[in-house]
Design a protein around this motif. Structure first.
Motif, PDB file in Angstrom:
ATOM      1  N   LYS A  99       3.889  13.056   3.536  1.00 40.16           N
ATOM      2  CA  LYS A  99       2.436  12.900   3.650  1.00 40.16           C
ATOM      3  C   LYS A  99       2.067  11.479   4.071  1.00 40.16           C
ATOM      4  CE  LYS A  99       0.033  16.498   1.692  1.00 40.16           C
ATOM      5  NZ  LYS A  99      -1.106  16.957   0.901  1.00 40.16           N
ATOM      6  N   ILE A 100       2.740  10.505   3.445  1.00 44.45           N
ATOM      7  CA  ILE A 100       2.441   9.116   3.806  1.00 44.45           C
ATOM      8  C   ILE A 100       2.775   8.891   5.270  1.00 44.45           C
ATOM      9  CG2 ILE A 100       2.917   6.708   3.295  1.00 44.45           C
ATOM     10  CD1 ILE A 100       3.836   7.634   0.524  1.00 44.45           C
ATOM     11  N   GLU A 108       0.828  -1.192   0.000  1.00 45.02           N
ATOM     12  CA  GLU A 108       0.000   0.000   0.000  1.00 45.02           C
ATOM     13  C   GLU A 108       0.873   1.258   0.000  1.00 45.02           C
ATOM     14  OE1 GLU A 108      -2.784  -0.048   3.231  1.00 45.02           O
ATOM     15  OE2 GLU A 108      -3.007   2.119   3.092  1.00 45.02           O
ATOM     16  N   VAL A 109       1.884   1.235   0.876  1.00 40.86           N
ATOM     17  CA  VAL A 109       2.804   2.368   0.951  1.00 40.86           C
ATOM     18  C   VAL A 109       3.489   2.569  -0.398  1.00 40.86           C
ATOM     19  CG1 VAL A 109       4.929   3.196   2.007  1.00 40.86           C
ATOM     20  CG2 VAL A 109       3.178   2.138   3.421  1.00 40.86           C
ATOM     21  N   LEU A 118       2.279   6.626  -6.863  1.00 38.07           N
ATOM     22  CA  LEU A 118       1.335   7.633  -7.336  1.00 38.07           C
ATOM     23  C   LEU A 118       1.871   9.043  -7.109  1.00 38.07           C
ATOM     24  CD1 LEU A 118      -2.017   6.096  -6.081  1.00 38.07           C
ATOM     25  CD2 LEU A 118      -1.192   6.240  -8.422  1.00 38.07           C
ATOM     26  N   GLY A 119       3.035   9.119  -6.507  1.00 37.34           N
ATOM     27  CA  GLY A 119       3.688  10.402  -6.368  1.00 37.34           C
ATOM     28  C   GLY A 119       3.327  11.168  -5.109  1.00 37.34           C
ATOM     29  N   ILE A 120       2.793  10.448  -4.105  1.00 37.78           N
ATOM     30  CA  ILE A 120       2.533  11.140  -2.841  1.00 37.78           C
ATOM     31  C   ILE A 120       3.855  11.249  -2.086  1.00 37.78           C
ATOM     32  CG2 ILE A 120       1.216  11.069  -0.686  1.00 37.78           C
ATOM     33  CD1 ILE A 120      -0.841   9.377  -2.130  1.00 37.78           C
TER      34      ILE A 120
END
Lengths: 252, 618
Positions: free
Chosen positions: B100-101, B87-88, B94-96
Motif C-alpha cells: 500500500k505504501i 514518514e514511510v 502503524l501496520g500499513i
C-alpha cells in the motif's frame, strides 16, 4: 539580580488562544540557585525561554541586573544573551564538527577576544569541569556526561551573570547527573554564580536552595532548603509534589 | 480516506519542497517539446532544407536531453524518498502494508509527473514560438507563418515522459520493499569522523590537475609527451583531470581548510571556526557529487564556448577562405552587372612542388596577376627577383618555416627561395590550391597547361543568393565557389547548433543547480538544531546568515571555479588547434553560465536561512 513582573505569554490568536504564562511574578537574588518545577505543560520551559530572551513575553517586565529586557531590540538581545547569560540544555547542543576545545571557544570567538585570552579561559574552565584531557576530542568520541560538562564549560566560559539550565540532567545516567549537579553547586557556592534550573526531577531539584513550583502558568508555591540537608530537602520536594497532585506521575 | 486522497494531501503539503524540482522538470519537458515540435515542423525544415542535418541535430539533442532527464529525475526521486524515510517508517509502524505504501508513493509520483507533463507541454507551446524566433534569427533564415501546434510532438513528448515517470515511480516502489523498519530506530547521527588532512594525497591531487592542464596546453605538434603517448593523450588528460578534480574536493580543499582552521588568530574570530569546520564536512561528504557537477559544468562550458566561438568566427573564417564572392573554373558568363564590383579572369598553373618536407599541389600565379588582385583586395603587393617565391596559405604555420633549410619551394627542375608567407588569400580556398606567387618569367616557363578561374566580386556579398543561383544555373555541373551560399549554410548549421547547445546547456545548468539545492535542503534540515542552540547561546541571526552564505557559497563556487578552469584549458587547446580567437565569446558564455548559477546560489541561501529563521522563531 532577576525580577519577573506580571509576565504573561499567550499563544495563538482570536478564539484559539492558549495562555502558557499567566501574570507570573517572582524575584531571584544574586548567587541564588533556584529550581523551577511543575508538571508537564505548566509553563516551565516557556518561562525559561521568556526570561532567557529566546522568546518574547506578551506582557509584563523582565529585569536582569537593572536592564529591562522587554524594551530591547532583536540584535541587542543576542549580544546581551551572549555577554550576560549562560545556557545548559538537555541535549547539549554541541557542534559535532568542532572539538571540545573549539566548542568552548565559540562564544569567546564571537565576542572577538584575543586568542591568548581565550586559551587561558578555556584551560581554566575545563579544569573546573574535569575535561582538560578531552579538549582535542570530538563530541562523538565522549560520553553523555562529558558532553554535558563540555556544554556547561561553554555556558560558563564567558563569566555570565546568570546561568539557565533546562533539564540539564535529563539525558544523563545518575552518576553523571550527580557529578554535574555537584559541580554546579560548587560553582554557585564558591563563585557566587546565579543559577536558574528547570527540572521535573526531584533529585536534581534537591541541589537547589529554593524551588519555585509552577502550575497553569502561575507560581503555585515556593520552598526554601534553609538548613535542611540535601536528602531532607529531597523528601520535602517529593511531599510537595504529591500534595500538588498530578505531578507525581511526572516524577519517575 | 482513500490512498489517492492521501497521495494528493501529501503532494499539497510537500509542494514547497517539490517546487524547484517541479520547475526543473517542467522546463526540461518544455525544451524537449520544443525540440520535437521543431523537428516535426514542415515549414522550418523545408526552409532549412539545405541543412538536412538540423533535423538530425534536433533528434540527437532530444535523445541526449531525455537521457539526462532520466538521470536527473531518478536522482531527485531517490533524494525525496530519503527525505521521507521517517514518514514511510511511521506508516510501516502503524501496520500499513508495504504494498500500500508503495502504491501511495507510486501514485504521488505519477500525479506529480503527469502534472509536470501537462504544464510542461503548455509552457513549451507558449515559449516555442519565441524559441523558434531565436532559432530563425540564429540561423539567418526566414520562415513564413507561425509554428502550428503539432499533435505528433505532443504525442511523442507525452509518451516518452509518461514512460520515464512510470519507470522512476517503480523505482520508488522498489525502495519501499527494501526498507527495513529498524533503520528508522538507528541513531541518526553516528558521529562522522572529522576529515583528516593528508599532505601526500593533496600533492597527488594537485599534481594530477597540473599534469592534465599542462598536457592540454602544450603544443601537440612539438611536445615530446605527445610523441610518446600519442593518440591516447586526450584520454590521459581526461582521466588525470577527473581524478584530480575528485581529489581536490576530497583531499586538497580539506587540507587547505584544515590549515586555515589551525590559524587561531583567524579561526577564533566570530564564527570562522564553525564555518570552516562545516565546510570540511560538507565538501568531503559531497566530493562525488561536486566532482560530477564540476565535470558536467566543464563539459557544458567547453561545448557552449566552442560553439559560441565558432558562430562568432563564421564571418571571419569565410572572409578569410573566400576573398571573392564567386569563383569558378572555365568561361566567363554574362551576368546582371548591378551589384558587381569586379569581374576578372585569372590564369594559374597547377603544379606539384615540395616545401618543408612535404609535397603538395600548388596553384602557381604570376607576380603581375597577383599584384593586380592584391591591389583590389587591399593586401600586400610583392616584388620578387628571379628564383624567389611568395606563398599564400591560410593555414601557414610559422613554426614550420623558421628553419632556413625549409624555406625552399622545389619544383621538378628548379628551386625557389620563399621570401615570405601570407595568410591573406586572393583565390577562394575551396577551388584553388596553396597559392605560390612567382616572377612572371618563371611562371611563363612552367610547362603546364594553365587553368582559368573567373573571379566575381560584388557589394553585400552575403545577400547575393539570387546571383549565386543565376550563375549556378548557367554553370550546370561545374563547381561554383559561392560566398553567399557557404556563408548561409555555415550560419544555419552553427546557428542550429548554438540554439540546441544553449538550451541543452541551460537544462544541464538547471539540473546541476537543483542538485546542489536539494543537497543543501537536507543539510539545512540536519543543521536546524545546531543553529537553534547557537541562537540560544547568543549568536545573532546576522552572524548565522554570514556563515550560511559562506558554507553554501563554497559548495557552489568550488565546482564552478574548477569547471571554468577546466573549460578554459580545453578551449585554449581548441582555439590553438583551429586558430580561432574565441576569448570574447567564451567570456560572454562563462558569464551567462555563472550568473544563472548565481541565481541558484541566492535561492539556496534564501531557503537555508529561511529554514533556520523559522526554527529560531518557533
Amino acid at each position: 539580580m532577576l525580577t519577573v513582573e506580571q509576565v504573561s505569554k499567550v499563544y495563538g490568536k482570536g478564539a484559539h488562544t492558549y495562555t502558557a504564562l499567566n501574570n507570573i511574578s517572582f524575584h531571584v537574588d544574586k548567587s541564588e540557585f533556584v529550581g523551577i518545577m511543575g508538571p508537564s505543560g505548566a509553563g516551565k520551559s516557556t518561562l525559561l525561554n521568556v526570561i532567557a530572551t529566546i522568546d518574547q513575553a506578551t506582557s509584563g517586565k523582565i529585569i536582569i541586573d537593572g536592564t529591562n529586557l522587554s524594551t530591547m531590540k532583536e540584535n541587542v538581545l543576542a549580544d546581551f544573551r551572549r555577554q550576560h547569560l549562560g545556557f545548559i540544555f538537555q541535549d547539549y547542543n554541541l557542534l559535532d564538527s568542532l572539538t571540545v576545545r573549539e566548542n568552548i571557544v565559540l562564544p569567546l570567538a564571537i565576542a572577538k577576544l584575543p586568542a591568548k585570552e581565550i586559551n587561558k579561559r578555556v584551560e581554566q574552565i575545563s579544569r573546573l569541569f574535569g575535561i582538560s584531557d578531552l579538549l582535542e576530542k570530538y563530541p562523538y568520541q565522549i560520553s553523555g556526561g562529558q558532553k554535558q560538562r563540555t556544554a556547561s564549560s561553554r555556558a560558563l566560559v564567558t563569566n555570565p551573570k546568570l546561568i539557565f539550565a533546562d533539564e540539564p540532567t535529563g539525558a544523563l545516567d545518575s552518576k553523571s547527573a550527580t557529578d554535574l549537579l555537584e559541580r554546579l553547586t560548587q560553582l554557585n557556592e564558591q563563585h557566587q554564580t546565579t543559577i536558574m534550573m528547570v527540572t521535573h526531577d526531584a533529585y536534581a531539584a534537591s541541589f537547589c536552595k529554593r524551588i519555585i513550583f509552577i502550575k497553569d502558568g502561575q507560581t503555585a508555591k515556593e520552598i526554601y532548603r534553609g538548613l535542611h540537608t540535601r536528602k531532607q530537602f529531597f523528601q520535602i520536594i517529593l511531599d510537595e509534589l504529591s500534595q500538588m497532585g498530578g505531578a507525581s506521575d511526572d516524577l519517575i | 480516506m482513500t490512498l489517492f486522497d492521501l497521495a494528493i494531501k501529501n503532494i499539497k503539503r510537500n509542494i514547497k519542497n517539490y517546487m524547484l524540482y517541479l520547475s526543473s522538470i517542467v522546463f526540461t519537458i518544455a525544451v524537449y517539446f520544443t525540440f520535437v515540435t521543431l523537428q516535426h515542423s514542415d515549414n522550418i525544415m523545408s526552409e532549412a532544407g539545405s541543412v538536412t542535418k538540423v533535423s538530425t541535430l534536433m533528434n540527437m539533442s532530444s535523445i541526449l536531453l531525455l537521457i539526462f532527464a532520466a538521470i536527473f529525475i531518478s536522482y531527485s526521486n531517490t533524494f525525496f524518498l530519503k527525505k521521507r524515510k521517517k514518514e514511510v517508517g511511521l506508516y510501516l509502524l502503524l501496520g500499513i502494508r508495504k504494498r500500500k505504501i508503495g502504491a501511495l508513493l507510486f501514485f504521488e509520483n505519477l500525479i506529480i509527473g503527469i502534472g509536470a507533463l501537462i504544464v510542461g507541454i503548455i509552457l513549451g507551446r507558449v515559449v516555442s514560438s519565441g524559441m523558434l524566433a531565436a532559432l530563425v534569427k540564429l540561423m539567418g533564415i526566414e520562415v513564413s507563418g507561425g509554428l502550428p501546434l503539432s499533435i505528433a510532438a505532443i504525442k511523442t513528448t507525452a509518451l516518452v515522459f509518461v514512460a520515464l515517470f512510470l519507470f522512476t515511480s517503480f523505482q520508488g516502489y522498489r525502495v519501499i520493499y527494501k526498507f527495513k523498519l529498524i533503520e528508522l530506530f538507528q541513531a541518526d547521527k553516528k558521529g562522522e569522523q572529522p576529515p583528516k588532512p593528508n599532505l601526500f594525497v593533496t600533492l597527488i591531487g594537485i599534481a594530477l590537475l597540473a599534469t592534465g592542464y599542462y598536457f592540454a596546453s602544450v603544443d601537440m605538434y612539438t611536445s615530446n609527451a605527445w610523441k610518446v603517448v600519442g593518440l591516447a593523450m586526450p584520454l590521459v588528460i581526461l582521466l588525470s583531470t577527473i581524478l584530480g578534480t575528485y581529489l581536490l574536493f576530497h583531499t586538497v580543499l580539506v587540507y587547505v581548510l584544515s590549515l586555515l582552521k589551525r590559524n587561531k588568530r583567524w579561526a577564533w574570530r566570530g564564527l570562522n571556526m564553525m564555518t570552516v569546520s562545516q565546510m570540511l564536512y560538507r565538501i568531503r561528504s559531497n566530493a562525488k557529487t561536486l566532482t560530477v557537477i564540476a565535470i558536467l559544468s566543464a563539459t557544458t562550458i567547453t561545448a557552449g564556448g566552442a560553439i559560441f566561438g565558432m558562430y562568432y568566427n563564421v564571418e571571419r573564417d569565410i572572409n578569410e577562405q573566400m576573398p571573392n564572392t564567386f569563383m569558378w573554373e572555365g568561361q566567363p558568363l554574362t551576368l546582371d552587372e548591378t551589384n558587381i564590383t569586379m569581374s576578372k579572369e585569372v590564369e594559374v598553373k597547377t603544379v606539384k612542388a615540395e616545401h618543408s618536407g612535404s609535397s603538395n599541389q600548388y596553384s602557381m600565379m604570376s607576380e603581375s596577376v597577383y599584384n593586380e588582385l592584391a591591389r583590389f583586395h587591399n593586401v600586400k603587393e610583392v616584388a620578387l627577383s628571379v628564383n624567389e617565391a611568395y606563398i599564400i596559405d591560410s593555414f601557414v604555420e610559422v613554426r614550420f618555416t623558421e628553419d632556413e633549410a625549409n624555406k625552399q619551394l622545389k619544383l621538378n627542375d628548379l628551386t625557389l627561395d620563399v621570401i615570405d608567407y601570407s595568410t591573406a588569400l586572393v583565390l577562394n580556398s575551396d577551388l584553388a590550391y596553396i597559392t605560390a606567387v612567382v616572377p612572371d618569367r618563371v611562371y611563363n616557363q612552367l610547362a603546364v597547361e594553365p587553368t582559368y578561374y573567373q573571379l566575381v566580386n560584388t557589394v553585400n556579398e552575403k545577400e547575393q543568393l539570387d546571383l549565386s543561383a543565376q550563375i549556378k544555373a548557367q554553370l550546370q555541373d561545374t563547381h561554383l565557389s559561392s560566398y553567399p551560399e557557404d556563408y548561409n549554410e555555415m550560419i544555419q548549421a552553427i546557428g542550429a547548433l548554438l540554439f540546441v547547445g544553449s538550451f541543452l546547456g541551460l537544462v544541464f545548468l538547471i539540473a546541476t543547480g537543483s542538485i546542489i539545492y536539494f543537497k543543501m535542503m537536507t543539510e539545512a534540515e540536519e543543521d536546524k538544531d545546531k543553529y537553534e542552540g547557537l541562537y540560544k547561546i547568543g549568536i545573532s541571526f546576522k552572524e548565522m546568515k554570514k556563515t550560511i552564505r559562506a558554507q553554501v557559497g563554497i559548495i557552489f563556487i568550488s565546482p564552478l571555479i574548477l569547471a571554468i578552469m577546466h573549460a578554459g584549458f580545453a578551449l585554449l587547446t581548441f582555439s590553438n588547434l583551429f586558430l580561432m580567437d574565441i576569448v570574447q565569446p567564451v567570456i560572454i558564455w562563462m558569464l551567462i553560465y555563472s550568473s544563472v548559477y548565481a541565481i541558484y546560489y541566492v535561492l539556496t541561501v534564501k531557503y537555508f536561512t529561511g529554514v533556520i529563521k523559522k526554527r529560531i522563531q518557533a
